[in-house]
Design a protein around this motif. Sequence first.
Motif, PDB file in Angstrom:
ATOM      1  N   GLN A  94      -2.421  13.610  -6.551  1.00 20.07           N
ATOM      2  CA  GLN A  94      -3.217  13.331  -5.383  1.00 20.07           C
ATOM      3  C   GLN A  94      -4.646  12.390  -5.569  1.00 20.07           C
ATOM      4  O   GLN A  94      -4.970  11.388  -5.084  1.00 20.07           O
ATOM      5  CB  GLN A  94      -3.637  14.390  -4.628  1.00 20.07           C
ATOM      6  CG  GLN A  94      -4.409  13.972  -3.260  1.00 20.07           C
ATOM      7  CD  GLN A  94      -4.409  15.619  -2.641  1.00 20.07           C
ATOM      8  OE1 GLN A  94      -4.711  16.570  -3.192  1.00 20.07           O
ATOM      9  NE2 GLN A  94      -4.401  15.559  -1.240  1.00 20.07           N
ATOM     10  N   LYS A  95      -5.462  12.906  -6.718  1.00 15.54           N
ATOM     11  CA  LYS A  95      -6.608  12.258  -7.138  1.00 15.54           C
ATOM     12  C   LYS A  95      -6.150  10.413  -7.440  1.00 15.54           C
ATOM     13  O   LYS A  95      -6.977   9.877  -7.204  1.00 15.54           O
ATOM     14  CB  LYS A  95      -7.038  12.815  -8.329  1.00 15.54           C
ATOM     15  CG  LYS A  95      -7.690  14.124  -8.080  1.00 15.54           C
ATOM     16  CD  LYS A  95      -8.574  14.596  -9.278  1.00 15.54           C
ATOM     17  CE  LYS A  95      -9.184  15.967  -8.973  1.00 15.54           C
ATOM     18  NZ  LYS A  95      -9.913  16.432 -10.244  1.00 15.54           N
ATOM     19  N   GLY A  96      -5.167  10.531  -8.297  1.00 10.54           N
ATOM     20  CA  GLY A  96      -4.724   9.185  -8.595  1.00 10.54           C
ATOM     21  C   GLY A  96      -4.490   8.092  -7.260  1.00 10.54           C
ATOM     22  O   GLY A  96      -4.637   7.212  -7.105  1.00 10.54           O
ATOM     23  N   ALA A  97      -3.794   8.963  -6.309  1.00  6.44           N
ATOM     24  CA  ALA A  97      -3.471   8.357  -5.012  1.00  6.44           C
ATOM     25  C   ALA A  97      -4.644   7.626  -4.288  1.00  6.44           C
ATOM     26  O   ALA A  97      -4.660   6.648  -3.820  1.00  6.44           O
ATOM     27  CB  ALA A  97      -2.571   9.169  -4.149  1.00  6.44           C
ATOM     28  N   VAL A  98      -5.750   8.422  -4.348  1.00  4.83           N
ATOM     29  CA  VAL A  98      -6.865   8.071  -3.582  1.00  4.83           C
ATOM     30  C   VAL A  98      -7.595   7.100  -4.492  1.00  4.83           C
ATOM     31  O   VAL A  98      -8.071   5.980  -3.749  1.00  4.83           O
ATOM     32  CB  VAL A  98      -7.865   9.589  -3.451  1.00  4.83           C
ATOM     33  CG1 VAL A  98      -9.132   9.026  -2.713  1.00  4.83           C
ATOM     34  CG2 VAL A  98      -7.324  10.323  -2.516  1.00  4.83           C
ATOM     35  N   GLU A 147       0.905  -1.203  -0.110  1.00  3.31           N
ATOM     36  CA  GLU A 147      -0.006  -0.130   0.101  1.00  3.31           C
ATOM     37  C   GLU A 147       0.823   1.285  -0.006  1.00  3.31           C
ATOM     38  O   GLU A 147       0.533   2.139  -0.777  1.00  3.31           O
ATOM     39  CB  GLU A 147      -1.039  -0.098   1.187  1.00  3.31           C
ATOM     40  CG  GLU A 147      -1.888   1.044   1.343  1.00  3.31           C
ATOM     41  CD  GLU A 147      -2.969   1.036   2.349  1.00  3.31           C
ATOM     42  OE1 GLU A 147      -3.752   2.162   2.443  1.00  3.31           O
ATOM     43  OE2 GLU A 147      -2.657   0.192   3.182  1.00  3.31           O
ATOM     44  N   LEU A 148       1.990   1.312   0.758  1.00  3.65           N
ATOM     45  CA  LEU A 148       2.703   2.390   0.913  1.00  3.65           C
ATOM     46  C   LEU A 148       3.628   2.585  -0.521  1.00  3.65           C
ATOM     47  O   LEU A 148       3.483   3.699  -0.970  1.00  3.65           O
ATOM     48  CB  LEU A 148       3.782   2.177   1.864  1.00  3.65           C
ATOM     49  CG  LEU A 148       3.452   2.251   3.540  1.00  3.65           C
ATOM     50  CD1 LEU A 148       4.485   1.999   4.482  1.00  3.65           C
ATOM     51  CD2 LEU A 148       2.263   3.419   3.780  1.00  3.65           C
ATOM     52  N   ILE A 149       4.049   1.507  -0.944  1.00  2.00           N
ATOM     53  CA  ILE A 149       5.023   1.768  -2.252  1.00  2.00           C
ATOM     54  C   ILE A 149       3.969   1.928  -3.450  1.00  2.00           C
ATOM     55  O   ILE A 149       4.130   2.911  -4.334  1.00  2.00           O
ATOM     56  CB  ILE A 149       5.693   0.116  -2.553  1.00  2.00           C
ATOM     57  CG1 ILE A 149       6.462  -0.148  -1.567  1.00  2.00           C
ATOM     58  CG2 ILE A 149       6.118   0.417  -3.869  1.00  2.00           C
ATOM     59  CD1 ILE A 149       7.057  -1.202  -1.530  1.00  2.00           C
ATOM     60  N   SER A 150       2.915   1.493  -3.385  1.00  2.20           N
ATOM     61  CA  SER A 150       1.773   1.742  -4.588  1.00  2.20           C
ATOM     62  C   SER A 150       1.550   3.224  -4.451  1.00  2.20           C
ATOM     63  O   SER A 150       1.357   3.984  -5.544  1.00  2.20           O
ATOM     64  CB  SER A 150       0.590   0.964  -4.417  1.00  2.20           C
ATOM     65  OG  SER A 150      -0.264   1.279  -5.380  1.00  2.20           O
ATOM     66  N   ASP A 151       1.243   3.666  -3.408  1.00  2.00           N
ATOM     67  CA  ASP A 151       0.876   5.049  -3.087  1.00  2.00           C
ATOM     68  C   ASP A 151       1.732   5.945  -3.488  1.00  2.00           C
ATOM     69  O   ASP A 151       1.671   6.871  -4.233  1.00  2.00           O
ATOM     70  CB  ASP A 151       0.352   5.188  -1.485  1.00  2.00           C
ATOM     71  CG  ASP A 151      -0.076   6.935  -1.247  1.00  2.00           C
ATOM     72  OD1 ASP A 151      -1.036   7.158  -1.548  1.00  2.00           O
ATOM     73  OD2 ASP A 151       1.014   7.587  -0.920  1.00  2.00           O
ATOM     74  N   ALA A 152       3.064   5.918  -3.099  1.00  2.00           N
ATOM     75  CA  ALA A 152       4.168   6.741  -3.558  1.00  2.00           C
ATOM     76  C   ALA A 152       4.452   6.489  -5.153  1.00  2.00           C
ATOM     77  O   ALA A 152       4.627   7.713  -5.594  1.00  2.00           O
ATOM     78  CB  ALA A 152       5.600   6.152  -2.732  1.00  2.00           C
TER      79      ALA A 152
END
Length: 556
Positions: free
Chosen positions: A522-526, A509-514
């Motif tokens: 930001q929109k893509g991360a959400v 989850e952390l790696i994917s978000d980064a």
Amino acid sequence: MGMKKIVTVCLLALAGVTGMSAATRSNKTEVARNLDIFNALVKELQLNYVDTIDAKKSINTAIFYMLDEIDPYTEYYSSDDQEQFNMLSTGEYGGIGCVITKGRDGRIYFAEPYEGTPSQRAGVRGGDVILQIDSDTLSTKWDVARTSEKLRGPAGTVVKVRAMRPYVADSIVTFEIERAKIVNPAVTYYGTAGTDGKTGYIALSAFTDKAAGEVRDALVDLMENHGVTSLVLDLRGNPGGLLESAVQIAGLFVPKGTEIVRTRGRGALSERVYKTIRKPVAPDMPLAVLIDGGSASSSEIVAGSLQDLDRAVIVGARSFGKGLVQSSRTLPFDGVLKLTTAKYYIPSGRLIQAIDYSRRNEDGSVARMPDSLTTVYNTVHGRPVRDGGGITPDVVVESPKINRLLYNIRRDNWDNDFATMYAASHDSIPAATEFVVTDSIFAGFKRFIDPDKFAYDRACDSILKQLREAVEVEGYKTPEVDGQIDALETMLHHDLEHDLDVNREILNELISDAIVRRYYYQKGAVANSMRYNKALHQALKLLENREEYCRILNLR
């Protein structure tokens, strides 16, 4: 040392004014006397102290400590802090639109440019190291606040930034960025979710003066153009903001004229009642609200009022517990005082404030109200709810436990640094909703973490060290005991690669978000995070089971 003495003396001079119980009852003569003492003290320091002192800094420090003794929410903003104060209520400021951070090497980095802002249009990338701003060369002594001040400025002015881009051949890049009015959106993402795509999802990050309009627009679009028949409103990590914004957002889902909250100050005539004043957009749409320990203030007004009115099922973890209302007062020389003026009560009549700052322990500390001392109230349909300690969800979803390995990875930005390296060698990735951390990517992350540089304060090592010391102090140190501890230490020996594998689910989850933030912001991360969002999955499951939804809300 001189500054510390000055602040201490200032605080002693103000003691008669700042004590919580004493301050509210001091007569005018007592207040005037203490202010005269403080004024004389500062004058003597200015004239006779052995070293030159910064009077403005000293007095501001004394003000900070005085207000901190009252509660964490009563704050003073000098004329230099006006932009920060305005940004809290409007989400607007003049600048380039980029998050900056200090790396573990002491350098200042561009962490994430916001999509559509001057920094993103100029080509700034997350991970770029800031070397120079106009004529100022940055060193490791620079902090985020100083750097941010240099980057901000009136819209239309230009700032020249020289940076180093890691992991690329031509690493030195120069940007000439024209500042603009940056408006941080309150709704960070909205879209559809669920197996049939008929459930809407809105993520709200703050309650600014534009938040209600953004939520309304998102809701109308989801209903008219996407055909949603139910909704998840995500307030997790939302610290709050304007009370009026909370009332307006709750009003999108309940009949016009519904009481959402009432506030009560010191005086008997200070009570104010806030009711919805507009026709709702979705008065009957099944609704779930997500909260967690970062949901506070206005987030709790929305979640708590909808819970008390049996209008929504609350899902997640217990909220923060801030039931205090702040108002702003103008001060001389363009200063502003944001002070607590009231407590708020949601429709059932409960106050959800977790800490009573007027009742401190002998050492000055405060503690949350224990559940055993809370009072039971009832929702519109007779469900029991409690005051104190925030909003307890109807459906509890435990947050994942963060161990020291995960904490250190985030603290030292290993995930973001890896994303910088990954983005340097990958021009594109799949869509935000489709990107996943493959075995190959995870293997690359493990290789990226240098065991010699990774600060891993292992809990077991610390406990074993304490055990050895305790054994010696208590008189139990023998060769046999030492041998047993040695054996235990061998059994608990940490292997970094093993620990990374054990924690892969959360690390994914952390790696994917980064990584996703490097390409889709930001929109893509959400959007990407929705696949890992256990609270959202629980809410979707509940909204698809109308019988269970109605049972929880006592709907007939």
